[in-house]
Structures are given as structure tokens and as C-alpha cells.
Design an enzyme around this catalytic site. Sequence first.
Site, PDB file in Angstrom:
ATOM      1  N   HIS A 169       0.888  -1.196   0.075  1.00 32.83           N
ATOM      2  CA  HIS A 169      -0.139   0.005  -0.044  1.00 32.83           C
ATOM      3  C   HIS A 169       0.947   1.145  -0.298  1.00 32.83           C
ATOM      4  O   HIS A 169       0.666   2.073  -0.698  1.00 32.83           O
ATOM      5  CB  HIS A 169      -0.836   0.016   1.087  1.00 32.83           C
ATOM      6  CG  HIS A 169      -2.143  -0.843   0.831  1.00 32.83           C
ATOM      7  ND1 HIS A 169      -3.225  -0.098   0.769  1.00 32.83           N
ATOM      8  CD2 HIS A 169      -2.495  -2.176   0.599  1.00 32.83           C
ATOM      9  CE1 HIS A 169      -4.194  -0.992   0.671  1.00 32.83           C
ATOM     10  NE2 HIS A 169      -3.891  -2.345   0.482  1.00 32.83           N
ATOM     11  N   HIS A 199     -17.043  -2.083  -2.374  1.00 35.23           N
ATOM     12  CA  HIS A 199     -17.118  -1.481  -1.204  1.00 35.23           C
ATOM     13  C   HIS A 199     -18.278  -0.188  -1.044  1.00 35.23           C
ATOM     14  O   HIS A 199     -18.814   0.127   0.011  1.00 35.23           O
ATOM     15  CB  HIS A 199     -15.663  -0.869  -0.497  1.00 35.23           C
ATOM     16  CG  HIS A 199     -15.035  -1.962  -0.503  1.00 35.23           C
ATOM     17  ND1 HIS A 199     -15.324  -3.168   0.246  1.00 35.23           N
ATOM     18  CD2 HIS A 199     -13.826  -2.339  -1.076  1.00 35.23           C
ATOM     19  CE1 HIS A 199     -14.087  -4.005   0.076  1.00 35.23           C
ATOM     20  NE2 HIS A 199     -13.369  -3.719  -0.651  1.00 35.23           N
ATOM     21  N   ASP A 218      -4.068   7.051   1.935  1.00 33.06           N
ATOM     22  CA  ASP A 218      -4.736   5.667   1.450  1.00 33.06           C
ATOM     23  C   ASP A 218      -6.146   5.623   1.835  1.00 33.06           C
ATOM     24  O   ASP A 218      -6.564   6.068   2.764  1.00 33.06           O
ATOM     25  CB  ASP A 218      -3.909   4.618   2.423  1.00 33.06           C
ATOM     26  CG  ASP A 218      -4.475   3.166   1.519  1.00 33.06           C
ATOM     27  OD1 ASP A 218      -5.459   2.845   1.543  1.00 33.06           O
ATOM     28  OD2 ASP A 218      -3.569   2.493   1.412  1.00 33.06           O
TER      29      ASP A 218
HETATM   30  C1  U2F Z   1      -1.820  -6.220  -1.140  1.00 33.99           C
HETATM   31  O1  U2F Z   1      -0.836  -6.751  -1.984  1.00 33.99           O
HETATM   32  P1  U2F Z   1       0.680  -7.767  -1.825  1.00 33.99           P
HETATM   33  O2  U2F Z   1       1.562  -7.016  -1.521  1.00 33.99           O
HETATM   34  O3  U2F Z   1       0.283  -8.877  -1.247  1.00 33.99           O
HETATM   35  O4  U2F Z   1       0.581  -8.122  -3.308  1.00 33.99           O
HETATM   36  P2  U2F Z   1       0.440  -6.935  -4.880  1.00 33.99           P
HETATM   37  O5  U2F Z   1      -0.242  -5.871  -4.983  1.00 33.99           O
HETATM   38  O6  U2F Z   1       0.484  -7.821  -6.049  1.00 33.99           O
HETATM   39  O7  U2F Z   1       2.147  -6.314  -4.644  1.00 33.99           O
HETATM   40  C2  U2F Z   1       3.376  -7.046  -4.570  1.00 33.99           C
HETATM   41  C3  U2F Z   1       4.328  -6.249  -4.946  1.00 33.99           C
HETATM   42  O8  U2F Z   1       5.629  -6.818  -4.303  1.00 33.99           O
HETATM   43  C4  U2F Z   1       6.432  -6.805  -5.443  1.00 33.99           C
HETATM   44  C5  U2F Z   1       5.707  -6.837  -6.695  1.00 33.99           C
HETATM   45  C6  U2F Z   1       4.634  -5.962  -6.369  1.00 33.99           C
HETATM   46  O9  U2F Z   1       5.045  -4.529  -6.908  1.00 33.99           O
HETATM   47  O10 U2F Z   1       6.380  -6.339  -7.883  1.00 33.99           O
HETATM   48  N1  U2F Z   1       7.446  -7.950  -5.360  1.00 33.99           N
HETATM   49  C7  U2F Z   1       8.792  -7.961  -5.689  1.00 33.99           C
HETATM   50  O11 U2F Z   1       9.093  -6.571  -6.135  1.00 33.99           O
HETATM   51  N2  U2F Z   1       9.406  -9.003  -5.595  1.00 33.99           N
HETATM   52  C8  U2F Z   1       9.166 -10.239  -5.309  1.00 33.99           C
HETATM   53  O12 U2F Z   1       9.975 -11.052  -5.099  1.00 33.99           O
HETATM   54  C9  U2F Z   1       7.660 -10.092  -4.753  1.00 33.99           C
HETATM   55  C10 U2F Z   1       6.816  -9.055  -4.991  1.00 33.99           C
HETATM   56  C11 U2F Z   1      -3.016  -7.112  -1.006  1.00 33.99           C
HETATM   57  F1  U2F Z   1      -2.744  -8.450  -0.495  1.00 33.99           F
HETATM   58  C12 U2F Z   1      -3.523  -7.268  -2.420  1.00 33.99           C
HETATM   59  O13 U2F Z   1      -4.956  -8.054  -2.279  1.00 33.99           O
HETATM   60  C13 U2F Z   1      -4.034  -5.829  -2.720  1.00 33.99           C
HETATM   61  O14 U2F Z   1      -4.574  -6.163  -4.105  1.00 33.99           O
HETATM   62  C14 U2F Z   1      -2.833  -4.961  -2.796  1.00 33.99           C
HETATM   63  C15 U2F Z   1      -2.971  -3.545  -3.288  1.00 33.99           C
HETATM   64  O15 U2F Z   1      -4.026  -3.088  -2.367  1.00 33.99           O
HETATM   65  O16 U2F Z   1      -2.204  -4.938  -1.455  1.00 33.99           O
END
Ligand code: U2F
Length: 460
Positions: free
Chosen positions: A20, A150, A119
Site C-alpha cells: 500500500h 465497497h 490511503d
Molecule cells: C496487498 O498486496 P500484496 O503485497 O500481497 O501484492 P501485490 O499488490 O501484488 O504487490 C506485490 C508487490 O511486491 C513486489 C511486486 C509488487 O509490486 O512487484 N514484489 C517484488 O518486487 N519482488 C518479489 O519477489 C515479490 C513481490 C493485498 F494483499 C492485495 O490483495 C492488494 O491487491 C494489494 C494492493 O492494494 O495490496
Amino acid sequence: MAEENKNPHVAVLAFPFGTHAAPLLSLTRRLAFAAPEITFSFLSTAQSNRSVFLSDLNPPLPNLKSYDIDNGIPHGYQFKGNPLDLIGFFLGSAPVSFKKGMEAAIADIGNKISCLITDAFLWFAAGIADELGVPWIPIWTSGPVAISTHFYTDLIRSKIAVGPDGITVREDEVLDFMPGFSSIRVRDLPEGVVSGDLESPIARMLHQMGRTLIRGEVIVVNSFEELDSIVIEDLRSKLKQFLTVGPFNLCAPQVSVYGDDRTGILSWLDRQRSGSVAYVSFGTLMTPPPAELAALAKGLEASGAPFLWSLKEASKGQLPGGFLDRTKDQGMVVPWVPQPCVLSHVAVGGFVTHGGWNSILESITGEVPMICRPFIGDQILNGRLIASVWEIGITIEGGPITEHGMMNALDLILRKEEGRTMKEKVRRLRMMAEQAVGPSGSSNTNFQSFLKILRTVTSQ
Ligand code: U2F
């Protein structure tokens, strides 16, 4: 007539969990770069600030400063492994912590705050903005369809009765009473809308957010208009202003993190055939349960496809015995990769993902079809969009991943005609995304509108 504010100061309040704070910082940087006359104070917890500012390889901007706020964790608390506890502590103290943080920023910068960008999760900031007599601008870091669920939670609840224990029997009905939802079923909704624990801290936060969005001066989203045009048009007609200004990963100046390719990932990818590699990552929060992790490993091995797996060090022990040794010529398992670069590499042909919003945008940008195993929140909805609306991948609904299921999925995405069709569709989306951020594209125009609004509201 009010005098013009010569030293506008905007406070940006981050939600310090999952992915986020990073996209919020990326947007703040774009604003700070485009509007050097405005000072931006970026507030998050110390841990989150450290992580997002350290991984931001762009040069610092003189008008963007970070401030650490309290994480709300009680003294003596011992973490027992559930991140929801940490989110609960943070949310409990967030209004007070952010107010203290803003006082520190005001004292440091020497100017009062003229606008709150937050946010969207931090819906209570609408009240803080009212107290300060300034506008509130929520930023939504997931997709337009998710925020719509939502915004319409009360309507959905009135149409789809919630049964005892948060179970509804109408799971397969589509939500055709909402614009743009003709392919979305009740079962695709994030938990807490009509199913699951409607009173959990996150469900209550999202419900309140949906009700509060109407008070936002403008709602800004990390997406592009052409992706979900009906939903976006609808939200635009209901809210004061609704602007898509992404994908952020295409707008932010991309700094190559490969430099010396210390982990060898790039040179390994360079040696693989075009479109042959399966990339696996479940984002920053999720790890499949041990049985699924083992099934995934076996499926990868049996498929024979070269693979690159971003897997947290702590989970490596759950891989089947001898897996790493047997597959050392087939794949790489590493704790972290520069994902946007990986997904843009020509060798990568499929992405096994949890369906986090940032991962989806990066996959579209890299033209990579997805195999989605969603877990929580917006991920189930995102999986449905991937498989049934945009048709750029497939979804393993409700899990679990099985060895054969994974083998078949990889075969379909990497080697079959269906996979090629998905690749073609994702390529079209990538082109639309690039146009959107281009000089006269929708996201670029919307960003200029956003900037204009910000300049207007902060100059008073
Ligand atoms: C929450 O998201 P997450 O952090 O679980 O997952 P993503 O939105 O897909 O973001 C993961 C980021 O981490 C980076 C990748 C993404 O930008 O490039 N990354 C990386 O650089 N190297 C790695 O080895 C692994 C990941 C939530 F869980 C989701 O449901 C939401 O959609 C999201 C946005 O609100 O937030």
C-alpha cells in the site's frame, strides 16, 4: 477574498501493510516532482517508511519528507504470527498517531496543512480533514471494480441477504444490478461484504470507507480507464470526481535494479527460451499452506517448465525433500526478485500469482498471462476479472493447488493455443495501458486534472 497560500503543505497518510505505502509513495513522488511549490509530508510507521524509502532508488526530492508515526503495538506485546493483529493495533491508534505525526510535520516545515491525501483505507481522515478545514483526497491502491464493491456494500447487502455465520446461499448469482458487474458473482466479492465476518476490523474499515468516499474531493485510483470503463463511468457519476492515473508502474520513472545482477536472475532468464518460464510469487503477505506449496513444487517439477520462484526464506523448508536439488537445472528459488523487471523479460511466459493488484498491473505491463490462486480481500474478485472478464489467465478457485492441476495450468498457459490467445489479449491491454499514460492518454490527462485540483485546493 482569501489570500493565496504561497507555501502549500500536503500531508500524505499511508496504510503501512501489504503493498500500500509503496504505490502511494510513487504517486506522491510524481506529484512532488510536478509541483515543486508544494511540500509533501509522507506519514507512515517507521518500519514502513524505512522499507519504501530504502527500496525507492529515485533521487530524493527537496519537497518530499517522511515522518514516522506510532504503530500502536502495546508495550510487551509478543507477535504470534497473525498480521491481522498488527493491523488491528495500528487502526486502533491511527487517528491519534497521524494527528501527532502531522503536528511534528507542521512544526518542522513551518506551514499548516492545506490538504490531506490518504490511503482510501484511512476513511477516518475525512473527519480529520473536516477538523482542519481542508479537503480529503483518498487514493485507492487496488482496482476500480474492488472499490465499487465497497461503495455499494449497503446496496449489495440489501439485495443479497446475509445468512447466519456470514454464509449466503446465493453464491452463484451475478451482481447484474450494479453497472459493470454482469460477470461478477456473489462468491467473487471480497469477504466482509456479504460473507465471512462482517464485523472484523478490516470488514468494518472497508464498509466505512465505502460510505465515506462521497466526501472525497477526488478519488484517485491506480488503474487506467480502458480496463474497466463501465465501472469507472458509474463511479464518476456518483462521486465528486474519480480519476484513474495509472498503472503507476508505467508512470513512475523506472530505475533498473539489475545493475550487477548479483543474484544471477537476469543472466539465468537470458538463457531461457522466449515465453518458456513460469514465474511464481504470492506477493508480500501470502504464502500458500504447506500442502499447496508442496503440490505447486511437484507440479512445476513435473511440467518440466523452467521456473523462477520468489519464495520467502522461511517457507523453503516446506518444499518437498530433494526438490531444490533435483530442479537446480530447471529453476531458481530466491527470496525476492525485482518483479516488474522479471515480468517484462521476454523469457517469462506465465505468472502464478495470488492476484494482488500491483502484480496484475505488472503482469499486464509485461504481457504475461496469469494462473491465479487468490486468497483474501480483492484477490478473488481480481481472479474473476483475469479469467472471465479480461480473459488473460485462469483461476484456481478456492484452491487448493494440486500437482496435476498445476501441471495442466502451466501446460495451457505456456504451450497451448488458449495460452496464446490469452497472451494476445494481455498484449492488447498492455498497449491500452501504454496509450493511457502517453501524452494525450486518459491516465496522463487525469493526472494533470488531479494536479490542477491539488494546486487549486492548496492555494487557498
Ligand atoms: C496487498 O498486496 P500484496 O503485497 O500481497 O501484492 P501485490 O499488490 O501484488 O504487490 C506485490 C508487490 O511486491 C513486489 C511486486 C509488487 O509490486 O512487484 N514484489 C517484488 O518486487 N519482488 C518479489 O519477489 C515479490 C513481490 C493485498 F494483499 C492485495 O490483495 C492488494 O491487491 C494489494 C494492493 O492494494 O495490496
